[in-house]
Design a protein around this motif. Structure first.
Motif, PDB file in Angstrom:
ATOM      1  N   SER A 126      32.804  94.402  55.724  1.00 43.88           N
ATOM      2  CA  SER A 126      31.685  95.318  55.979  1.00 43.88           C
ATOM      3  C   SER A 126      32.106  96.665  56.582  1.00 43.88           C
ATOM      4  O   SER A 126      31.336  97.610  56.562  1.00 43.88           O
TER       5      SER A 126
ATOM      6  N   ASP B 215      32.646  93.878  62.788  1.00 40.99           N
ATOM      7  CA  ASP B 215      34.053  93.532  62.978  1.00 40.99           C
ATOM      8  C   ASP B 215      34.912  94.242  61.924  1.00 40.99           C
ATOM      9  O   ASP B 215      34.386  94.828  60.972  1.00 40.99           O
TER      10      ASP B 215
ATOM     11  N   ASP C  41      37.817  93.559  59.237  1.00 42.97           N
ATOM     12  CA  ASP C  41      38.659  92.618  58.495  1.00 42.97           C
ATOM     13  C   ASP C  41      39.837  93.417  57.967  1.00 42.97           C
ATOM     14  O   ASP C  41      39.653  94.476  57.373  1.00 42.97           O
TER      15      ASP C  41
END
Ligand code: GTP
Ligand code: MG
Length: 577
Positions: A219, A230, A232
């Motif tokens: 995202s 968060d 990734d």
């Protein structure tokens, strides 16, 4: 991350409070995409942001006001383009991201920087620095007059009560959905901080692996990220391209043990590196037994939670696919944001992994729904359509054979959708669609845009678009799927039966807290269409105001249920006597 530059420019007018995009970025991106007026392909955006991070440093300062002195210093070493301020923590620590005109400026700044004279610190060099206060030996610098702080407190999120306030003032559900999206989506500074976080990891291993790259995915980059999401990351130690014409070859160590064991050991070493040497990396947790081993950590200088893996690039290509789908129509992202928010508010999703539906699966459910004819017209194409239109430059195969080939430049898609339904209609239709979907025997498949027969027994089956043999929602239990269906029914019902604007109207009414949502379920029963109906809403005498229904068929259904229920109650009363 923005997709349509034109849309981004239009949106920012008059809404400065929420849009922190600088015209500089637009100009640079625009230059980069001279041929394509609006759409910027995913990999070009990634390339641009990576390059921007290489030209930037992050400096801890005493307060936002330090920017003038910091500007003086930095401008004496290089050419400062922009300065962006943000804070971290309750007793806030202040930081400024300084963007230079060239990477060489950053090299020069780092060469002139130093460490504290303290044997207790690891003398690591990175783009994360702090600005030493002036003292007798270090006289105060002249405050730069040309200095401008592009943004102050740039990572501040809109608070939940501000969101309620904003949404309650909207004129329509569709407007609420757009406002929710625009006020909570990840902004420019948030994106910069995530790419700087990635850069730190990449730099840390570059001595041994000069071609190493840490790619953000998920995202943070796919267009569905909100402020505070968060990060990734996938760390690749070398280029995927092998030079077939090379005569001199590098000596390398062979892997010890199986590929999986070796990858776990490597991840462990990276975990140690983060924990022991890299400033700001804290709470390092090694999740090495998972299907894809990951290292979780918190980067406290950028205030970003990170999930680092060393897997293949399929996560990045998946993000490209989601990005493309979100770029095809301006309604997609506000719809995904609203549904993600709804699921989070009523407890269908949860930040810790478990038997519940994830944001990723939920996003795929929204996209799969938008591929169906909605009032006879679909909004999104199938992945197979994008595969068929792929050009040679779109061809990607991961080293373990996952084919990630599909059209990347969607300006080549000739026919935009004819579907012009409002966001409100799409939201209600989404809830309706999944409250009636045959999850027992069907799987969602975005490759073909049709529901297919479930290949194996499990509660929810969503075919992984890039690895068709895998189910991305394998983790979801039957109870969680039932809860999703029931809540979807309730949400459709609430939205359809709402006529008057009360305090928590529109999407606010479907964001009611968990306790309230489950109490609706407890005191509701299904009508013949499988929709849940709250008993108290059936009897006007039980409510303060008579319920008015916009939709004649809903009104009719309610009347029928009312009559049925009255008859059943009468029968019950008779038998009790
Ligand atoms: P938030 O972090 O919740 O904002 O959303 P996200 O889209 O980033 O989801 P998440 O961090 O859980 O996953 C990051 C990315 O990993 C996703 O966008 C997918 O590309 C990929 N991913 C997540 N879960 C799965 C899964 O179950 N299977 C596969 N193949 N990929 C997954
Ligand atoms: Mg994520």
């Amino acid at each position: 991350m923005s997709v349509f530059l034109t849309c981004r420019l239009k949106n920012s007018i008059g809404r400065k409070k929420f849009f922190n995009f600088s015209s500089d970025i637009v100009r640079q991106l625009s230059q980069q995409v001279k041929q394509n007026e609006s759409f910027v392909p995913f990999m070009d955006v990634i390339k641009f942001r990576r390059e921007e991070a290489r030209r930037s440093i992050l400096v801890q300062v005493q307060s936002a006001q330090s920017f003038k002195e910091l500007h003086s210093y930095c401008n004496s070493v290089g050419n400062v383009r922009q300065m962006l301020h943000y804070t971290v923590g309750v007793e806030p620590l202040n930081f400024i991201v300084v963007e230079f005109a060239s990477e060489k400026d950053v090299t020069n700044v780092l060469e002139r920087s130093s460490y504290l004279e303290d044997s207790q610190v690891v003398p690591v060099q990175s783009q994360f620095l702090w600005f030493r206060a002036s003292n007798r030996k270090l006289p105060k610098l002249k405050q730069s007059k040309s200095a401008i702080l592009s943004i102050e407190n740039g990572n501040q999120c809109v608070t939940p009560s501000e969101i309620v306030n904003l949404l309650s003032k909207c004129d329509s559900v569709s407007e609420q959905m757009n406002v929710l999206y625009n006020s909570t989506k990840l902004n420019d500074l948030g994106t910069r901080l995530r790419f700087l976080t990635a850069r730190q990891v990449e730099n840390a291993v570059r001595g041994m692996f000069p071609k190493a790259k840490a790619y953000p995915f998920g995202s943070s980059v796919n267009g569905y990220g909100k402020m505070g999401c968060d990060l990734d990351l996938v760390l690749r130690l070398c280029d995927d391209k092998v030079k077939n014409d090379a005569r001199l070859m590098f000596h390398c160590k062979g892997l010890v043990g199986s590929e999986r064991t070796a990858s776990q050991r490597n991840m462990e070493a990276i975990g140690d590196l983060l924990q022991l040497f890299l400033p700001g990396c804290s709470q390092v947790r090694r999740i090495l037994q998972a299907r894809v081993p990951i290292i979780k950590y918190y980067q406290q200088l950028t205030d970003v939670e990170c999930d680092l893996s060393m897997a293949n690039m399929s996560g990045v290509h998946m993000s490209d696919f989601l990005y493309i789908m979100g770029s095809l129509d301006a309604r997609i992202r506000p719809l995904v944001f609203t549904i993600r928010k709804w699921a989070s508010e009523i407890g269908l999703t949860n930040s810790s992994p478990g038997r519940w539906i994830t944001n990723f699966s939920l996003t795929l459910l929204v996209l799969a729904f938008l591929q169906k004819p909605i009032n006879s017209k679909p909004i999104l194409p199938s992945l197979n359509t994008l595969v068929k239109l792929a050009e040679p430059k779109d061809s990607y195969m991961t080293e373990d054979g996952i084919n990630c080939t599909f059209l990347r430049d969607i300006t080549k898609l000739k026919t935009p959708t004819e579907n012009k339904e409002s966001l409100e209609t799409l939201l209600v239709e989404f809830f309706e669609f999944y409250s009636q979907f045959d999850f027992a025997s069907k799987a969602l498949c975005l490759n073909e845009s049709v529901a297919i027969t479930k290949p194996e027994h499990c509660a929810l089956y969503i075919v992984n678009p890039l690895e068709r043999g895998l189910n991305v929602s394998k983790n979801v239990s039957m109870e969680e799927l039932d809860r999703f269906r029931v809540e979807a029914r309730n949400a459709a019902w609430i939205l359809e039966s709402q006529e008057n604007k009360n305090e928590n109207w529109g999407i606010l009414s479907i964001f009611e807290n968990k306790r309230k949502a489950s109490s609706v379920v407890n005191f509701a029963f299904a009508n013949k269409h499988g929709r849940l109906v709250e008993v108290s809403t059936l009897f006007e005498e039980n409510t303060d105001k008579p319920v008015e229904y916009k939709n004649a068929s809903v009104k009719k259904q309610v009347e029928n249920i009312k009559n049925d229920t009255k008859n059943k109650l009468k029968e019950l009363q008779k038998t009790n006597r």
